[in-house]
Design a protein around this motif. Structure first.
Motif, PDB file in Angstrom:
ATOM      1  N   PHE A   1       0.829  -1.213   0.000  1.00  0.00           N
ATOM      2  CA  PHE A   1       0.000   0.000   0.000  1.00  0.00           C
ATOM      3  C   PHE A   1       0.859   1.257   0.000  1.00  0.00           C
ATOM      4  O   PHE A   1       0.491   2.270  -0.611  1.00  0.00           O
ATOM      5  CB  PHE A   1      -0.936   0.005   1.204  1.00  0.00           C
ATOM      6  CG  PHE A   1      -2.047  -1.005   1.099  1.00  0.00           C
ATOM      7  CD1 PHE A   1      -2.989  -0.918   0.090  1.00  0.00           C
ATOM      8  CD2 PHE A   1      -2.138  -2.050   2.007  1.00  0.00           C
ATOM      9  CE1 PHE A   1      -4.019  -1.847  -0.015  1.00  0.00           C
ATOM     10  CE2 PHE A   1      -3.157  -2.987   1.912  1.00  0.00           C
ATOM     11  CZ  PHE A   1      -4.096  -2.887   0.897  1.00  0.00           C
ATOM     12  N   GLN A   2       2.004   1.224   0.680  1.00  0.00           N
ATOM     13  CA  GLN A   2       2.908   2.364   0.649  1.00  0.00           C
ATOM     14  C   GLN A   2       3.397   2.619  -0.772  1.00  0.00           C
ATOM     15  O   GLN A   2       3.409   3.763  -1.254  1.00  0.00           O
ATOM     16  CB  GLN A   2       4.092   2.115   1.587  1.00  0.00           C
ATOM     17  CG  GLN A   2       3.728   2.066   3.056  1.00  0.00           C
ATOM     18  CD  GLN A   2       4.893   1.655   3.939  1.00  0.00           C
ATOM     19  OE1 GLN A   2       5.824   0.983   3.485  1.00  0.00           O
ATOM     20  NE2 GLN A   2       4.859   2.049   5.200  1.00  0.00           N
ATOM     21  N   VAL A   3       3.806   1.551  -1.445  1.00  0.00           N
ATOM     22  CA  VAL A   3       4.306   1.673  -2.819  1.00  0.00           C
ATOM     23  C   VAL A   3       3.194   2.127  -3.761  1.00  0.00           C
ATOM     24  O   VAL A   3       3.381   3.033  -4.584  1.00  0.00           O
ATOM     25  CB  VAL A   3       4.909   0.333  -3.288  1.00  0.00           C
ATOM     26  CG1 VAL A   3       5.328   0.415  -4.761  1.00  0.00           C
ATOM     27  CG2 VAL A   3       6.100  -0.059  -2.421  1.00  0.00           C
ATOM     28  N   LEU A   4       2.026   1.500  -3.643  1.00  0.00           N
ATOM     29  CA  LEU A   4       0.916   1.861  -4.524  1.00  0.00           C
ATOM     30  C   LEU A   4       0.469   3.303  -4.315  1.00  0.00           C
ATOM     31  O   LEU A   4       0.121   3.993  -5.274  1.00  0.00           O
ATOM     32  CB  LEU A   4      -0.260   0.904  -4.300  1.00  0.00           C
ATOM     33  CG  LEU A   4      -0.064  -0.526  -4.801  1.00  0.00           C
ATOM     34  CD1 LEU A   4      -1.231  -1.407  -4.372  1.00  0.00           C
ATOM     35  CD2 LEU A   4       0.096  -0.574  -6.324  1.00  0.00           C
ATOM     36  N   ALA A   5       0.484   3.772  -3.068  1.00  0.00           N
ATOM     37  CA  ALA A   5       0.103   5.162  -2.802  1.00  0.00           C
ATOM     38  C   ALA A   5       0.989   6.113  -3.588  1.00  0.00           C
ATOM     39  O   ALA A   5       0.510   7.065  -4.227  1.00  0.00           O
ATOM     40  CB  ALA A   5       0.192   5.455  -1.310  1.00  0.00           C
ATOM     41  N   HIS A   6       2.305   5.864  -3.566  1.00  0.00           N
ATOM     42  CA  HIS A   6       3.240   6.718  -4.301  1.00  0.00           C
ATOM     43  C   HIS A   6       2.990   6.632  -5.802  1.00  0.00           C
ATOM     44  O   HIS A   6       2.881   7.660  -6.491  1.00  0.00           O
ATOM     45  CB  HIS A   6       4.679   6.311  -4.004  1.00  0.00           C
ATOM     46  CG  HIS A   6       5.682   7.037  -4.839  1.00  0.00           C
ATOM     47  ND1 HIS A   6       6.117   6.557  -6.071  1.00  0.00           N
ATOM     48  CD2 HIS A   6       6.322   8.228  -4.663  1.00  0.00           C
ATOM     49  CE1 HIS A   6       6.980   7.401  -6.593  1.00  0.00           C
ATOM     50  NE2 HIS A   6       7.123   8.420  -5.761  1.00  0.00           N
ATOM     51  N   HIS A   7       2.889   5.417  -6.321  1.00  0.00           N
ATOM     52  CA  HIS A   7       2.796   5.237  -7.773  1.00  0.00           C
ATOM     53  C   HIS A   7       1.477   5.764  -8.336  1.00  0.00           C
ATOM     54  O   HIS A   7       1.457   6.407  -9.398  1.00  0.00           O
ATOM     55  CB  HIS A   7       2.948   3.758  -8.123  1.00  0.00           C
ATOM     56  CG  HIS A   7       4.317   3.207  -7.889  1.00  0.00           C
ATOM     57  ND1 HIS A   7       5.400   3.989  -7.538  1.00  0.00           N
ATOM     58  CD2 HIS A   7       4.792   1.926  -7.964  1.00  0.00           C
ATOM     59  CE1 HIS A   7       6.474   3.229  -7.422  1.00  0.00           C
ATOM     60  NE2 HIS A   7       6.133   1.977  -7.653  1.00  0.00           N
ATOM     61  N   ILE A   8       0.368   5.478  -7.652  1.00  0.00           N
ATOM     62  CA  ILE A   8      -0.927   5.949  -8.149  1.00  0.00           C
ATOM     63  C   ILE A   8      -0.985   7.470  -8.103  1.00  0.00           C
ATOM     64  O   ILE A   8      -1.466   8.118  -9.044  1.00  0.00           O
ATOM     65  CB  ILE A   8      -2.083   5.327  -7.340  1.00  0.00           C
ATOM     66  CG1 ILE A   8      -2.102   3.800  -7.514  1.00  0.00           C
ATOM     67  CG2 ILE A   8      -3.424   5.907  -7.789  1.00  0.00           C
ATOM     68  CD1 ILE A   8      -3.067   3.080  -6.582  1.00  0.00           C
ATOM     69  N   ALA A   9      -0.483   8.051  -7.009  1.00  0.00           N
ATOM     70  CA  ALA A   9      -0.464   9.513  -6.900  1.00  0.00           C
ATOM     71  C   ALA A   9       0.337  10.127  -8.048  1.00  0.00           C
ATOM     72  O   ALA A   9      -0.091  11.115  -8.671  1.00  0.00           O
ATOM     73  CB  ALA A   9       0.124   9.929  -5.555  1.00  0.00           C
ATOM     74  N   LYS A  10       1.486   9.549  -8.322  1.00  0.00           N
ATOM     75  CA  LYS A  10       2.329  10.070  -9.408  1.00  0.00           C
ATOM     76  C   LYS A  10       1.630   9.932 -10.758  1.00  0.00           C
ATOM     77  O   LYS A  10       1.656  10.855 -11.586  1.00  0.00           O
ATOM     78  CB  LYS A  10       3.669   9.333  -9.414  1.00  0.00           C
ATOM     79  CG  LYS A  10       4.682   9.898 -10.397  1.00  0.00           C
ATOM     80  CD  LYS A  10       6.025   9.192 -10.261  1.00  0.00           C
ATOM     81  CE  LYS A  10       7.045   9.776 -11.242  1.00  0.00           C
ATOM     82  NZ  LYS A  10       8.360   9.097 -11.123  1.00  0.00           N
ATOM     83  N   LYS A  11       0.998   8.787 -10.980  1.00  0.00           N
ATOM     84  CA  LYS A  11       0.287   8.554 -12.239  1.00  0.00           C
ATOM     85  C   LYS A  11      -0.863   9.538 -12.417  1.00  0.00           C
ATOM     86  O   LYS A  11      -1.170   9.963 -13.549  1.00  0.00           O
ATOM     87  CB  LYS A  11      -0.235   7.111 -12.270  1.00  0.00           C
ATOM     88  CG  LYS A  11      -0.939   6.709 -13.557  1.00  0.00           C
ATOM     89  CD  LYS A  11       0.045   6.517 -14.690  1.00  0.00           C
ATOM     90  CE  LYS A  11      -0.663   5.982 -15.938  1.00  0.00           C
ATOM     91  NZ  LYS A  11       0.274   5.809 -17.075  1.00  0.00           N
TER      92      LYS A  11
END
Length: 357
Positions: A320-330
């Motif tokens: 979830f930490q990784v996905l939070a960063h990646h989705i926000a960036k996308k």
């Protein structure tokens, strides 16, 4: 280059391993059998992540409270014998003020602060300061600090279990060995999550709501997912126990929602599976994060079959930490650009502005 969330996520394994290597000398002896933990934000989520591990191993009952609400509306149990305030920055106003209010009652209860800043304000209002062994995170969205707080609390529980004579030296060694083995797999979990994001990113950016569902020990994971996604992705997000979801929130789901099911090696996993099967009729995008291996394309398997449900929150949060960063960036969220920078001071939720990069 300025640090990002991923800078700190990628450091987690090394810092967690260092904490394990420092055990037991870096872990305080906390006595008492009824602990009150006061914390907010990611700190309270970390407390929930460690609560069941501690209670499972020890003869300790833990109450977890939001400090502002506790100070003004709750009563201290007459049997409470330890008070623990958690603030990574050491600058959380409500936690500091709640401890001050308790101190003014001259109850004679030992107080502890878990913090990453040993010169901060919270250290001035407690009897004992516990270093969570994290350097300052300068991005505003804590990840490494959350994980280190969770492990610090778990190791406090492990040491307490030894001190109470409830586990043997061999059982303690086994617990530490399992932690080390799982921590060594965090870089692989990060890479698996990167690949999972690449596969499903087009779906993620279309979500109108994200929901994380788990049961028992991973409630802290679900709550921290909610915190991180709200902070960074900035799409309506919620994390809750499946029992809460089944008593009302299930009525709001629609095709555009995205549901994450957090599966642990728990005896109640069948309820989670049955809920997933039911919701698949009404929601297009459902995903599972599991401790086990999986060949299902919508399941992110962490390959941690040897980890029990009580240790699970330390590892199920990483995706979830990784996905939070990646989705926000996308989605084009410029996370390095701080917003509402005057909020903490205006609302007096922090004693001073954060030191952000």
């Amino acid at each position: 280059m300025k640090p990002t969330m991923m800078t700190y996520i990628n450091e987690e394994a090394d810092y967690l391993m260092n904490m394990l290597n420092n055990y037991p000398t870096s872990i305080p002896d906390i006595k008492g059998k009824e602990w009150l933990i006061l914390a907010t934000g990611s700190s309270i989520n970390a407390a929930y992540s460690a609560k069941y591990y501690i209670e499972h191993l020890t003869d300790v009952k833990i109450d977890i409270e939001e400090p502002f609400k506790f100070q003004y509306y709750e009563k201290l149990r007459s049997t409470t014998d330890i008070i623990i305030g958690i603030s990574q920055s050491g600058e959380s106003t409500s936690t500091i003020e709640a401890i001050k209010a308790l101190n003014s009652q001259k109850l004679g209860i030992e107080t502890f602060a878990l913090t990453g800043n040993d010169t901060s304000e919270i250290t001035q209002v407690v009897n004992h300061v516990v270093d969570i062994e994290v350097k300052e995170e300068r991005v505003g969205y804590v990840t490494k600090g959350f994980s280190l707080t969770t492990l610090k609390l778990m190791l406090i529980g492990l040491k307490t279990a030894i001190n109470q004579g409830l586990i043997t030296d061999e059982e303690e060694k086994q617990e530490l060995a399992e932690f080390r083995k799982a921590v060594s797999k965090i870089p692989a979990i990060i890479e698996k999550t990167n690949q999972f994001f690449e596969k499903w990113q087009d779906n993620f950016v279309k979500a109108s709501r994200f929901t994380a569902l788990g049961c028992g020990s991973v409630i802290g994971t679900a709550l921290e997912m909610q915190t991180k996604f709200c902070e960074t992705v900035r799409v309506p997000s919620q994390g809750m126990d499946i029992e809460v979801f089944m008593h009302g929130p299930y009525l709001e789901v629609n095709r555009n929602h995205q549901l994450f099911f957090i599966e642990t090696n728990s005896p109640v996993n069948d309820r989670l599976t049955r809920l997933l099967d039911y919701e698949s009729q009404y929601v297009d995008n459902l995903y599972t994060i599991t401790l086990n291996s999986s060949s299902d394309e919508r399941t992110l398997g962490l390959d941690l079959e040897f980890i029990d449900e009580y240790k699970a929150p330390l590892f199920t949060i990483v995706p979830f930490q990784v996905l939070a960063h990646h989705i926000a960036k996308k989605l084009g969220r410029n996370l390095p650009q701080r917003i509402y920078t005057d909020f903490g001071i205006a609302m007096q939720s922090k004693t001073k502005p954060g030191n952000y990069a």
